[in-house]
Design an enzyme around this catalytic site. Structure first.
Site, PDB file in Angstrom:
ATOM      1  N   CYS A  64       0.852  -1.201   0.000  1.00  0.00           N
ATOM      2  CA  CYS A  64       0.000   0.000   0.000  1.00  0.00           C
ATOM      3  C   CYS A  64       0.884   1.246   0.000  1.00  0.00           C
ATOM      4  CB  CYS A  64      -0.921  -0.019   1.218  1.00  0.00           C
ATOM      5  SG  CYS A  64      -1.824   1.517   1.436  1.00  0.00           S
TER       6      CYS A  64
ATOM      7  N   CYS B  61       0.492   3.415   3.142  1.00  0.00           N
ATOM      8  CA  CYS B  61       1.169   2.830   4.310  1.00  0.00           C
ATOM      9  C   CYS B  61       2.676   3.082   4.226  1.00  0.00           C
ATOM     10  CB  CYS B  61       0.854   1.341   4.440  1.00  0.00           C
ATOM     11  SG  CYS B  61      -0.805   1.005   5.102  1.00  0.00           S
TER      12      CYS B  61
ATOM     13  N   HIS C 255      -4.570   1.227   8.379  1.00  0.00           N
ATOM     14  CA  HIS C 255      -4.985   0.878   7.018  1.00  0.00           C
ATOM     15  C   HIS C 255      -6.446   0.451   7.009  1.00  0.00           C
ATOM     16  CE1 HIS C 255      -4.484  -0.429   2.822  1.00  0.00           C
ATOM     17  NE2 HIS C 255      -5.407  -1.320   3.160  1.00  0.00           N
TER      18      HIS C 255
ATOM     19  N   ASN D 110     -13.058   9.028  -2.545  1.00  0.00           N
ATOM     20  CA  ASN D 110     -13.486   8.090  -3.572  1.00  0.00           C
ATOM     21  C   ASN D 110     -13.600   6.692  -2.984  1.00  0.00           C
ATOM     22  OD1 ASN D 110     -13.588   9.902  -5.806  1.00  0.00           O
ATOM     23  ND2 ASN D 110     -11.347   9.897  -5.880  1.00  0.00           N
TER      24      ASN D 110
ATOM     25  N   GLY E 223     -13.190   5.755  -9.345  1.00  0.00           N
ATOM     26  CA  GLY E 223     -11.785   5.848  -9.758  1.00  0.00           C
ATOM     27  C   GLY E 223     -10.819   5.747  -8.592  1.00  0.00           C
TER      28      GLY E 223
ATOM     29  N   HIS F 116      -8.817   7.806   2.217  1.00  0.00           N
ATOM     30  CA  HIS F 116      -8.216   9.142   2.158  1.00  0.00           C
ATOM     31  C   HIS F 116      -9.265  10.169   1.769  1.00  0.00           C
ATOM     32  CE1 HIS F 116      -7.659   7.235  -1.803  1.00  0.00           C
ATOM     33  NE2 HIS F 116      -7.788   8.441  -2.341  1.00  0.00           N
TER      34      HIS F 116
ATOM     35  N   HIS G 207      -9.585  13.869  -0.022  1.00  0.00           N
ATOM     36  CA  HIS G 207      -8.957  14.920  -0.812  1.00  0.00           C
ATOM     37  C   HIS G 207      -9.495  16.262  -0.313  1.00  0.00           C
ATOM     38  CE1 HIS G 207      -7.692  12.257  -4.296  1.00  0.00           C
ATOM     39  NE2 HIS G 207      -8.656  11.506  -3.793  1.00  0.00           N
TER      40      HIS G 207
HETATM   41  P1  AMP Z   1      -7.854   8.245  -5.477  1.00  0.00           P
HETATM   42  O1  AMP Z   1      -8.007   8.265  -6.962  1.00  0.00           O
HETATM   43  O2  AMP Z   1      -9.010   8.868  -4.746  1.00  0.00           O
HETATM   44  O3  AMP Z   1      -7.501   6.856  -4.951  1.00  0.00           O
HETATM   45  O4  AMP Z   1      -6.641   9.193  -5.153  1.00  0.00           O
HETATM   46  C1  AMP Z   1      -5.331   8.779  -4.947  1.00  0.00           C
HETATM   47  C2  AMP Z   1      -4.509  10.023  -4.977  1.00  0.00           C
HETATM   48  O5  AMP Z   1      -3.212   9.706  -4.453  1.00  0.00           O
HETATM   49  C3  AMP Z   1      -4.294  10.610  -6.368  1.00  0.00           C
HETATM   50  O6  AMP Z   1      -4.800  11.948  -6.388  1.00  0.00           O
HETATM   51  C4  AMP Z   1      -2.769  10.557  -6.551  1.00  0.00           C
HETATM   52  O7  AMP Z   1      -2.265  11.680  -7.245  1.00  0.00           O
HETATM   53  C5  AMP Z   1      -2.275  10.509  -5.116  1.00  0.00           C
HETATM   54  N1  AMP Z   1      -0.969   9.901  -4.929  1.00  0.00           N
HETATM   55  C6  AMP Z   1      -0.551   8.693  -5.413  1.00  0.00           C
HETATM   56  N2  AMP Z   1       0.725   8.462  -5.023  1.00  0.00           N
HETATM   57  C7  AMP Z   1       1.109   9.534  -4.279  1.00  0.00           C
HETATM   58  C8  AMP Z   1       2.317   9.898  -3.609  1.00  0.00           C
HETATM   59  N3  AMP Z   1       3.384   9.107  -3.607  1.00  0.00           N
HETATM   60  N4  AMP Z   1       2.358  11.089  -2.956  1.00  0.00           N
HETATM   61  C9  AMP Z   1       1.279  11.903  -2.950  1.00  0.00           C
HETATM   62  N5  AMP Z   1       0.107  11.613  -3.551  1.00  0.00           N
HETATM   63  C10 AMP Z   1       0.025  10.449  -4.223  1.00  0.00           C
HETATM   64 ZN    ZN Z   2      -2.448   1.403   3.598  1.00  0.00          ZN
END
Ligand code: AMP
Ligand code: ZN
Length: 112
Positions: A4, A7, A46, A87, A93, A100, A102
């Site tokens: 993950c 994580c 997690h 999401n 998506g 998380h 946003h």
């Molecule tokens: P979701 O589509 O809601 O699962 O959003 C996942 C988000 O994580 C996306 O907006 C990615 O740009 C972001 N993301 C993925 N890897 C990283 C990372 N290493 N550091 C910061 N953000 C990330």
């Molecule tokens: Zn995790």
């Protein structure tokens, strides 16, 4: 959760630009921002998505929302406004299977 990404960010194995951290949660800038301000707030525990939440997570969830409030002030979107999105599953998506939120702001956001 070994593979993950979030994580790994929590463990410091992948770098992140931190905005706020405590024992329960981490807030950091999204690597691929879709708004001028784009921060992610995640629990350190997690949990796959909102669908996995249990009664015992209620204090954690309240804490997350209290800190979303605080983070909005830290990144300077509290006065201009912002959007909070989580999401869940395929149609949304959801790419990272670790709960998380946003925080999007810093500019006028599209209404759909
Ligand atoms: P979701 O589509 O809601 O699962 O959003 C996942 C988000 O994580 C996306 O907006 C990615 O740009 C972001 N993301 C993925 N890897 C990283 C990372 N290493 N550091 C910061 N953000 C990330
Ligand atoms: Zn995790």
């Amino acid at each position: 959760m070994e593979d993950c990404i979030f994580c790994k960010i929590i463990k410091g194995e992948i770098p992140s630009k931190k905005v706020y951290e405590d024992d329960e949660i981490l807030a950091f800038y999204d690597i691929n921002p879709i708004a001028k301000v784009h921060v992610l707030v995640i629990p350190k525990m997690h949990i796959q998505s909102l669908l996995e939440l249990k009664e015992e997570n209620k204090d954690l969830l309240f804490h997350i929302f209290e800190k979303i409030n605080e983070v909005s002030k830290i990144v300077g979107v509290d006065k201009t406004g912002f959007r909070v999105i989580s999401n869940v599953g395929e149609d949304s998506g959801q790419a990272v299977k670790h709960l998380h939120f946003h925080i999007l702001g810093g500019e006028k956001l599209p209404t759909r």
